[in-house]
Scaffold this motif. Structure first.
Motif, PDB file in Angstrom:
ATOM      1  N   PHE A  24       2.464  -7.289   5.027  1.00  0.00           N
ATOM      2  CA  PHE A  24       2.298  -5.845   5.192  1.00  0.00           C
ATOM      3  C   PHE A  24       1.769  -5.273   3.875  1.00  0.00           C
ATOM      4  O   PHE A  24       2.279  -5.625   2.794  1.00  0.00           O
ATOM      5  N   HIS A  80       0.489  10.875   8.835  1.00  0.00           N
ATOM      6  CA  HIS A  80       0.329  10.034   7.640  1.00  0.00           C
ATOM      7  C   HIS A  80      -0.990   9.298   7.818  1.00  0.00           C
ATOM      8  O   HIS A  80      -1.165   8.586   8.811  1.00  0.00           O
ATOM      9  N   GLU A  82      -2.343   6.889   6.030  1.00  0.00           N
ATOM     10  CA  GLU A  82      -2.492   5.517   5.549  1.00  0.00           C
ATOM     11  C   GLU A  82      -3.114   4.688   6.687  1.00  0.00           C
ATOM     12  O   GLU A  82      -2.787   4.906   7.867  1.00  0.00           O
ATOM     13  N   ASP A  84      -2.725   2.029   8.241  1.00  0.00           N
ATOM     14  CA  ASP A  84      -1.959   1.422   9.350  1.00  0.00           C
ATOM     15  C   ASP A  84      -1.670   2.431  10.465  1.00  0.00           C
ATOM     16  O   ASP A  84      -1.296   2.041  11.576  1.00  0.00           O
ATOM     17  N   HIS A  85      -1.877   3.699  10.190  1.00  0.00           N
ATOM     18  CA  HIS A  85      -1.659   4.720  11.233  1.00  0.00           C
ATOM     19  C   HIS A  85      -2.902   5.536  11.564  1.00  0.00           C
ATOM     20  O   HIS A  85      -2.874   6.311  12.523  1.00  0.00           O
ATOM     21  N   HIS A 148       5.505   8.595   2.649  1.00  0.00           N
ATOM     22  CA  HIS A 148       5.447   7.768   1.484  1.00  0.00           C
ATOM     23  C   HIS A 148       4.226   8.059   0.595  1.00  0.00           C
ATOM     24  O   HIS A 148       4.164   7.630  -0.562  1.00  0.00           O
ATOM     25  N   ASP A 167       6.558   7.601   8.192  1.00  0.00           N
ATOM     26  CA  ASP A 167       7.120   6.314   7.729  1.00  0.00           C
ATOM     27  C   ASP A 167       8.647   6.357   7.581  1.00  0.00           C
ATOM     28  O   ASP A 167       9.293   5.300   7.532  1.00  0.00           O
ATOM     29  N   HIS A 228       7.241   3.058  12.421  1.00  0.00           N
ATOM     30  CA  HIS A 228       7.485   1.607  12.465  1.00  0.00           C
ATOM     31  C   HIS A 228       8.915   1.342  12.960  1.00  0.00           C
ATOM     32  O   HIS A 228       9.841   2.059  12.570  1.00  0.00           O
TER      33      HIS A 228
HETATM   34 FE1  FEO Z   1       2.800   4.467   4.610  1.00  0.00          FE
HETATM   35 FE2  FEO Z   1       3.237   2.888   7.628  1.00  0.00          FE
HETATM   36  O1  FEO Z   1       2.274   3.545   6.158  1.00  0.00           O
END
Ligand code: FEO
Length: 401
Positions: A24, A80, A82, A84-85, A148, A167, A228
């Protein structure tokens, strides 16, 4: 084929789990995978809450298409950005050109930086307390900077008493059919990964997490939907909030001992084993030991935060702390490790340096209480040093009482 779940009357889980990703953020091992959670609301207006990582694109598109079933998509809320999202955001806007992105000003800047996607003139920019009605649901936006990244926000739906928490309250680990934490034995099977996720990902930002927890405490919350890991509802929520309060305050979660050693030829390891045995003879039962050359630092960091008392043991290497220990201590400093009882043991064959250097690094951390004078080993532990090990075991016992 679609794989979606209804989680409220008009709210659907459209997230996807990934068991193929090894690291990750290309750094944290995730042997149990990870889930990218995402949700679709079918009110008078439709809303997609966040997208997902590129690795799960085709399943994600299928899920969203299925839940919308031909309806137009009105809003995409980006909590968010980032990747991954939000990696699939651009593609979603091509598929649903009528959709309006709802997010923070900072997020728009950062989406442009990452993806070259210019939303400045088309997005709805929200800040603290702004609201958006979708029909019966009323979405209020709660800023959560540094939980985050700086652009992060949460959404609170006052109709369903649901908090979309980005997150926060997330966990490493793919979902195995069950979506909610109360469908698992969370404490047994998930808590270690939840702690490792929190400490490594947002552990540095305890103050910001506390601020958001304070804001959340004024809301009636019946469901928390993170980006998550398992979802949270009803009576299970206070358990997880309590864990976050402990983690965010940097308090130890448990009275217990963690022994971390960085050993080249096994002699520092031998001393670690003997110390652990002496601790056990004194009735200490919660003892964790880590060979730092073997275990990924993310696990060790997490347990350092969990336990109240730590022993750091390192060989000297190039007149420095042996690299695996140096990495751990640097990581602890970056994550604001503090308020712990700590003991040091050094090893070296001709120029002992690691003890002094470890102490220097620990001195940069807040409220670190060194409970012993560093024990120095010259290549290997000798019989006449057992007394010093016994004395340290006594100090550890005292620290845990
Ligand atoms: Fe801060 Fe799941 O990304």
């Amino acid at each position: 084929m679609q794989d979606t779940r209804k989680i409220q009357d008009d709210l659907y889980y459209v997230g996807v789990s990934d068991r193929r990703l090894a690291l990750f953020e290309n750094i944290y091992p995730i042997p149990r995978g990870v889930s990218y959670n995402s949700y679709v609301l079918l009110d008078e207006k439709t809303v997609l809450f966040d997208t997902a990582d590129s690795s799960v694109a085709s399943q994600f598109y299928e899920n969203v298409d299925y839940v919308l079933s031909g309806r137009r998509l009105d809003y995409i809320v980006v909590h968010h950005m980032e990747p991954d999202h939000s990696f699939l955001l651009g593609e979603m806007l091509l598929k649903y050109p009528e959709a309006t992105v709802v997010t923070t000003k900072k997020s728009i800047e950062m989406i442009k930086q990452f993806q070259g996607l210019d939303l400045e003139d088309s997005a709805i920019v929200v800040s603290e307390g702004d609201t958006l009605s979708t029909g019966k649901h009323n979405l209020a936006f709660v800023m959560a900077p540094m939980v985050h990244w700086p652009e992060v926000m949460f959404t609170y739906d006052s109709y369903s008493k649901t908090l979309f928490s980005a997150d926060a309250f997330g966990t490493f680990g793919a979902l195995s059919g069950n979506l909610f934490s109360d469908e698992y034995d969370f404490d047994r099977d998930w808590l270690d990964d939840a702690r490792r996720y929190y400490i490594n990902i947002v552990g540095k930002y305890g103050v910001q997490v506390m601020n958001v927890l304070k804001k959340a405490s004024s809301l009636a919350i019946e469901m928390i939907l993170p980006l998550h890991g398992p979802l949270w509802r009803g009576d299970s929520i206070p358990y997880f909030i309590e864990k976050h309060k402990i983690w965010a305050s940097y308090e130890p979660e448990k009275k217990g001992l963690i022994i971390c050693y960085a050993s080249i030829y096994g002699n520092t390891e031998n001393a670690a084993q003997i110390l652990a045995s002496k601790a056990s003879e004194r009735g200490i039962r919660d003892i964790r030991m880590y060979d730092l050359s073997k275990t990924d630092v993310s696990y060790v960091l997490s347990d350092c935060f969990k336990y109240s008392t730590a022993v750091f043991m390192s060989s000297t290497y190039n007149l420095e702390i042996f690299t695996p220990m140096k990495n751990l201590l640097e990581d602890l400093k970056e994550h604001l490790y503090q308020n712990r009882d700590v003991a040091l043991i050094e090893n070296g064959s001709w120029a002992l340096q690691s003890g002094k250097k470890m102490a220097e690094l620990l001195c940069l951390m807040k409220d670190i209480n060194l409970i012993n004078d560093t024990i120095s080993i010259k290549s290997s532990l000798k019989d006449n040093q057992i007394e010093a090990i016994e004395a340290l075991a006594d100090k550890i016992k005292e620290s845990l009482s």
